[in-house]
Design an enzyme around this catalytic site. Structure first.
Site, mmCIF file in Angstrom:
data_model
loop_
_atom_site.group_PDB
_atom_site.id
_atom_site.type_symbol
_atom_site.label_atom_id
_atom_site.label_comp_id
_atom_site.label_asym_id
_atom_site.label_seq_id
_atom_site.Cartn_x
_atom_site.Cartn_y
_atom_site.Cartn_z
ATOM 1 N N ARG A 1 -13.520 -0.502 -1.204
ATOM 2 C CA ARG A 1 -12.358 0.336 -1.516
ATOM 3 C C ARG A 1 -11.060 -0.438 -1.300
ATOM 4 O O ARG A 1 -10.149 -0.423 -2.131
ATOM 5 C CB ARG A 1 -12.427 1.599 -0.657
ATOM 6 C CG ARG A 1 -11.288 2.590 -0.759
ATOM 7 C CD ARG A 1 -11.074 3.184 -2.115
ATOM 8 N NE ARG A 1 -10.379 2.266 -3.032
ATOM 9 C CZ ARG A 1 -10.078 2.536 -4.285
ATOM 10 N NH1 ARG A 1 -10.431 3.669 -4.817
ATOM 11 N NH2 ARG A 1 -9.447 1.666 -5.041
ATOM 12 N N CYS B 1 0.857 -1.192 0.000
ATOM 13 C CA CYS B 1 0.000 0.000 0.000
ATOM 14 C C CYS B 1 0.892 1.241 0.000
ATOM 15 O O CYS B 1 0.634 2.225 -0.684
ATOM 16 C CB CYS B 1 -0.891 0.049 1.242
ATOM 17 S SG CYS B 1 -1.886 -1.416 1.523
ATOM 18 N N CYS C 1 -8.377 -1.740 -4.151
ATOM 19 C CA CYS C 1 -6.963 -1.327 -4.054
ATOM 20 C C CYS C 1 -6.069 -2.555 -4.140
ATOM 21 O O CYS C 1 -5.067 -2.552 -4.855
ATOM 22 C CB CYS C 1 -6.698 -0.645 -2.713
ATOM 23 S SG CYS C 1 -6.929 1.133 -2.777
ATOM 24 N N HIS D 1 1.183 5.179 -1.360
ATOM 25 C CA HIS D 1 0.517 6.030 -0.378
ATOM 26 C C HIS D 1 1.394 6.439 0.801
ATOM 27 O O HIS D 1 0.933 6.452 1.945
ATOM 28 C CB HIS D 1 -0.745 5.335 0.135
ATOM 29 C CG HIS D 1 -1.812 5.181 -0.911
ATOM 30 N ND1 HIS D 1 -2.565 6.239 -1.364
ATOM 31 C CD2 HIS D 1 -2.234 4.098 -1.607
ATOM 32 C CE1 HIS D 1 -3.422 5.797 -2.283
ATOM 33 N NE2 HIS D 1 -3.226 4.509 -2.462
#
Lengths: 270, 210, 156, 103
Positions: A227, A179, A231, A183
């Site tokens: 969501r 992730c 992702c 991010h």
């Protein structure tokens, strides 16, 4: 009619005010922001909230019982502000739960619905709207304007946060992505879309407080579990099980980092 | 899953236990690391072409995860050398393909997800992270801008080889880079990588034209 | 401009527009409701067909029409369009998307007392001109703006 | 019968602004489903808004209006407590009417 005349007429028609717009480096984010502002009014997620409220209040499941006795953490039947304090530790189940996993608890224990019936197809699609997604829309809408206040007081809440933080940086799959690959830095984009830096409070707040959301590209309301699922799909990972501990831990990490942000969902997204 | 990758898999769980806890805090951390990996292995399932084996980290992924992309120099250099060794260079000694095919690949963001079909060729995903041709305004900024790549660097064989290597395995130069290892992980074929090199290098390519 | 003249000549010289053609082969009965006319317009596959179906020859460009659209649409599924006409006696506003499979997206009729203003959202297949076509005092006027439709990445 | 609309109307300086959000798939007839079959066109064709029995807006939609159509318009007059009604008809003959009070 002659094809070339047709073509020419179209040309003439379009020519007068046509100009190719050259975009300066800095103007693209501004234009995207302008677009988002223009679509911010009239959010179709309101229909999902309406449907969710009906489902919450009417008797349902094999037991023909409503969800009004469901405890979302602020006491039996309290919906107002509940989402802003999730995920949290629940003594009855002895685990940390996000909204979706808590709704499963209520739908199974109160209404007698089988968990497998809920988790088999938890995301909406063409002509299909799962009940749990509408319930999510209703519950989150009842935290609009409430400050995010996720607690890490219970050791299991703290542990969920720590695990979520680790899952966030776990690199794997054919693309070597975590992730955090996308991010963990400020002001980056993938294609035209801004990437939020979840270690930065402002970004975490902006993002977390506007999900769940109605996704205009899909014409559907999407939950936070969706969501994460999408992702991880684009991260080229296998599929996370719905409302599983790994998804709750990730949610805990992001929700806690968004603390003090004012919840503004359901959002309206590209 | 491709065979080479399977051979290289090192379970992250091994690494988590390798660290000898010197203090209580380290011990808690190591326990959390191990628990995290156990939860990851339990809470995902196969879907389409995305199998749970993908969660088994290879040595590069495990090291970069453990040190949050800042690994100790010694380990980093050793693994970078190994990654460089494993690059399979084109047998015909040519690095350039068709830049038009390369442009389509650069635009194409599909490939390797559970919703991709097993036999569909993957896209290059280039615009997700890089600026390339000036005319395409929808580009990402995760990676450096590659606008005028060939024009700036000169279309020499050495540059072509460098570009090929970077696409094949960027981790050979920078172990914890964000860029996927398109050749090493068998995401793109040799011919596809050559098309991308041409898109970057060819003087006729919009990357260098405008 | 030659083309413009040719289009005029075509009309004036008795050339059959699409509607005229349909009328000639009996697809439109004389006196058929205006609704039928509009149905043809919604089926139009090109700007020219749409104009023919609407009975427009050459609409004048007009600065009195304000068309608000985003310069970049992050998603073609939802493109917000606002049209405000300051032309006296505005009767109708049509919204057209040049490169859509069906060019005419929507039209609105404004009775006396309703402001000649409307906001809606349209789908766009690709980067294209969006055109506001306004009928005022029986004549047609237009303004056009380009909307870039971009490819998306993940996130949001 | 179609699904309910959301209608908001407010009057300011003698002008009533009406915002309508409709629930409709607005299928273009050009989209393919997961099995590769064309999804037939299904869209609102006509919209009419009335205030005190007088028509204040008439619209016709093609297939290019977005899913869950949104509409904003303004008319002169209107007073708090008065009703605005909106009605739509789609190409399958389905219809829906809702009303709201001006605030």
């Amino acid at each position: 009619m002659n094809i070339s005349i047709l073509k020419n007429a179209i040309l003439v028609f379009a020519m007068a005010s046509y100009c190719s717009i050259a975009f300066a480096e800095g103007s693209v984010p501004k234009e995207i922001a302008a677009y988002r502002e223009m679509i911010s009014d009239g959010n179709p997620a309101e229909f999902d909230e309406m449907r969710g409220e009906e489902l919450w209040k009417k008797p349902g499941g094999p037991n023909k019982v409503s969800m009004e006795k469901c405890d979302l953490g602020k006491g039996t039947g309290v919906v107002k502000g509940a989402y802003a304090e999730l995920p949290r530790y629940f003594p009855d189940t002895q685990r940390v739960q996000d909204l979706e996993s808590r709704l499963i608890t209520c739908m199974t224990t109160l209404q007698g619905t089988l968990e497998s019936d809920i988790t088999a197809k938890p995301f909406g699609g063409d002509n299909y709207k799962p009940e749990i997604e509408s319930l999510v829309a209703y519950v989150v809408g009842q935290s609009k304007g409430v400050k995010m206040n996720v607690s890490l007081k219970h050791p299991k809440e703290k542990e969920a946060y720590e695990i979520g933080k680790r899952v966030f940086t776990y690199r794997a799959g054919p693309y070597d992505f975590a992730c955090s690959t996308c991010h963990s830095q400020d002001n980056l984009r993938i294609r035209m879309q801004n990437l939020q830096n979840f270690s930065n409070a402002k970004d975490a707040q902006d993002s977390y407080t506007t999900w769940p959301a109605y996704r205009v590209s899909q014409g559907l309301f999407r939950s936070f579990q969706w969501r994460l699922n999408d992702c991880l799909r684009q991260q080229r990972f296998p599929e996370p099980k719905y409302a599983s501990e790994v998804t709750i831990a990730l949610t805990m990490y992001m929700a806690k980092n968004a603390n003090d942000g004012v919840y503004a969902g359901p959002g309206l997204k590209r | 899953m491709n065979a080479k990758w399977a051979v290289e898999i090192v379970l992250a769980i091994n690494l988590a236990f390798l660290a000898v806890p010197a203090e209580a805090a380290d011990k808690v951390d190591a326990e959390l690391d191990a628990k995290t990996v156990a939860i990851i292995k339990r809470d995902f399932r196969d879907k389409g072409i995305a199998k749970v084996e993908r969660l088994n980290q290879d040595e590069v992924q495990a090291l970069c995860t453990k040190f949050l992309d800042k690994p100790p120099r010694k380990d980093r250099e050793r693994l970078e050398a190994e990654q460089a060794q494993a690059i399979k260079w084109p047998a015909d000694g040519k690095y350039m393909g068709d830049w038009k095919a390369g442009e389509r690949l650069a635009q194409n963001g599909s490939g390797m997800t559970w919703s991709d079909k097993p036999d569909a060729p993957a896209g290059g995903n280039c615009y997700n992270c890089h600026q390339l041709a000036a005319k395409e305004i929808a580009y990402g900024t995760l990676g450096p801008s590659l606008l005028h790549f060939g024009k700036i660097r000169g279309n020499t064989e050495a540059t072509q080889r460098y570009a090929y290597g970077q696409i094949y395995n960027a981790k050979a130069n920078n172990l914890c880079a964000n860029m996927p290892r398109f050749g090493h992980m068998s995401i793109l074929t040799e011919a596809q990588i050559k098309d991308l090199v041409a898109f970057l290098m060819d003087p006729e390519s919009p990357v260098n034209k405008d | 401009m030659i083309n413009l003249e040719r289009r005029k000549a075509l009309k004036a010289g008795g050339g059959l527009g699409l509607l005229g053609l349909f009328a000639a082969i009996g697809l439109i009965r004389p006196g058929m409701a205006a609704v039928e006319t509009k149905l043809f317009a919604f089926d139009a596959k090109s700007m020219n067909e749409a104009l023919d179906a609407l009975g427009v020859i050459i609409p004048q460009s007009s600065e009195a029409i304000h068309l608000t659209v985003p310069e970049i649409a992050e998603n073609g599924a939802v493109v917000p369009v606002t049209v405000l006409s300051s032309l006296a006696n505005t009767e109708q506003i049509h919204i057209l998307v040049e490169k859509n499979p069906n060019v005419l997206a929507a039209n609105f009729t404004f009775p006396e007392g309703t402001e000649s203003f409307v906001t809606t959202r349209v789908k766009m297949k690709e980067t294209s001109m969006v055109i506001a076509l306004v009928k005022a005092d029986g004549k047609f006027y237009r303004i056009a703006k380009e909307v870039k439709v971009t490819a998306g990445g993940c996130g949001g | 019968m179609g699904n309910p609309m959301k209608i908001r109307a407010s009057v300011k300086d003698g002008v009533t602004e009406v915002k309508v959000l409709m629930q409709h798939e607005m299928e273009t007839g050009l989209r393919k489903d997961a099995d590769g079959k064309l999804v037939p066109a299904w869209h609102i064709t006509e919209v009419k808004a009335q205030h005190n029995g007088k028509t204040v807006l008439e619209g016709q939609f093609g297939t290019a209006v977005s899913k869950n159509p949104y509409l904003v318009f303004r008319f002169k007059g209107g007073a708090p407590g008065e009703k605005i009604s909106v009605n739509w008809v789609d190409n399958k003959g389905d219809t829906r009417s809702d009303e709201a009070e001006i605030s």
